[in-house]
Design an enzyme around this catalytic site. Structure first.
Site, short mmCIF file in Angstrom:
data_model
loop_
_atom_site.label_atom_id
_atom_site.label_comp_id
_atom_site.label_asym_id
_atom_site.label_seq_id
_atom_site.Cartn_x
_atom_site.Cartn_y
_atom_site.Cartn_z
N LYS A 53 0.18 -3.61 3.23
CA LYS A 53 -0.91 -3.65 3.96
C LYS A 53 -0.57 -4.76 5.42
CE LYS A 53 -3.90 -3.05 0.18
NZ LYS A 53 -4.71 -3.33 -1.07
N GLN A 97 -7.02 -9.05 -3.14
CA GLN A 97 -6.35 -7.97 -3.91
C GLN A 97 -6.74 -8.41 -5.30
OE1 GLN A 97 -4.04 -5.98 -2.41
NE2 GLN A 97 -3.83 -4.94 -4.66
N ASP A 120 -12.99 -3.08 1.90
CA ASP A 120 -12.49 -2.27 0.58
C ASP A 120 -13.83 -1.33 0.20
OD1 ASP A 120 -9.95 -2.29 -0.29
OD2 ASP A 120 -10.26 -4.30 -1.50
#
Ligand code: NDP
Length: 285
Positions: A53, A97, A120
């Protein structure tokens, strides 16, 4: 029949190029999109995902920060850090994460991220906005699947779409996006009585269970579009999806490979969500 391969890698490359162009336009107005990823603990797969990422962000011209915290970080410290990032004007997107170490309350952590930086799309207010048809951030993986279906010009209005797997991060938002596009959606879970009877009706079949080979060619309607979200390792340690590729490709009209299918799209859509957060900031007084 041999299925057409839907090349997620090529489409993701195209989207990332478009993102980089839009970043240049923002930079001309003195804004650099910024994504901060918070990684707690030593999960090896998470370290790989986070590194990928960060590399994608840098390639697109973003400001990219990865905050690596030890596995014994307290919830109080983690929440304080997120509050600090919420206040930081150079940070447009915050991503924690997952999975988190067991002593941390994942729900509480996600709810602490400011909804307008939740790239997200996991915050309950973003889930609610998606459900009520006014999405702010669409979760990256199902958003990537929608882009793939769009690029393949798959007609979703009136189509029978079956989603296998009903997690908050993939299956449920996937079902919402397909529904919003006009499909008739069936959402299956581990209690579904006759999975094959459901999957065989699908014009569009999305599989996201983490169970390698759960869908085989005999469970697929001839000509269907099959999207394999699963990322697993087989007994030889090789990456594989949830769909048994060879038997499925012999029946389907189009299919995504693993690797090179949905995975690259997830990162591309994370960039899109972060870019759009930065663009929205520009529009605010
Ligand atoms: P979860 O474990 O959170 O959810 C799995 C879902 O599958 C659950 O809803 C579960 O049902 C359902 N399920 C399990 N077994 C069956 C079964 N036999 N029949 C029908 N449904 C079943 O997984 P995620 O959604 O997080 O991830 C799914 C897969 O997608 C994994 O392989 C993951 O690695 C991959 N993934 C890939 C991404 C990408 O970028 N390509 C991104 C995110 C995930 P129940 O609700 O009843 O437990």
């Amino acid at each position: 029949m041999t299925a057409r391969i839907i090349d997620g890698k090529a489409l993701a490359t195209k989207i990332r190029h478009e993102v980089a162009q839009r970043v240049l336009a923002l930079q001309a107005q003195s804004i650099q999109p910024g994504l901060t990823v918070v990684l707690v603990g030593d999960d090896p797969a998470s370290h790989v995902y986070v590194r990928n990422k960060a590399l994608a962000c840098e390639a697109a011209g973003f400001k990219s920060d990865v905050l690596r915290l030890s596995s014994d970080t307290s919830e109080t410290d983690l929440l304080a850090l997120i509050h600090q990032l919420n206040q930081d004007d150079t940070v447009h997107g915050i991503l924690v994460q997952l999975p988190l170490p067991a002593h941390l309350d994942q729900h509480k952590v996600i709810e602490t991220i400011a909804a307008d930086k939740d790239v997200d799309g996991f915050h309950v207010s973003n889930a609610g906005l998606l459900m009520t048809g006014q999405p702010l951030f669409r979760p990256c993986t199902p958003y990537g699947v929608m882009k793939m279906l769009e690029s393949e010009q798959v007609e979703l209005r009136g189509a029978e779409a079956v989603v296998v797997g009903a997690s908050n991060i993939v299956g449920k938002p996937m079902a919402m996006l397909l529904l919003a596009a006009g499909a008739t959606v069936t959402l299956c879970n581990s209690k579904t009585r006759d999975l094959a009877a459901q999957t065989r009706r699908a014009d569009v079949l999305v599989v996201a269970t983490g169970r390698p080979g759960i869908v085989t060619g005999d469970m697929i309607k001839p000509g269907a579009v099959v999207i394999d979200v699963g990322i697993n390792r087989n007994s030889d340690g090789k990456l594989c999806g949830d769909v048994e590729f060879d038997s499925a490709a012999a029946v389907a009209g189009a299919i995504t490979p693993v690797p090179g299918g949905v995975g690259p799209m997830t990162i591309a859509m994370l960039l899109v969500n972060t870019l759009e957060a930065a663009e929205r900031r520009l529009q605010q007084p």
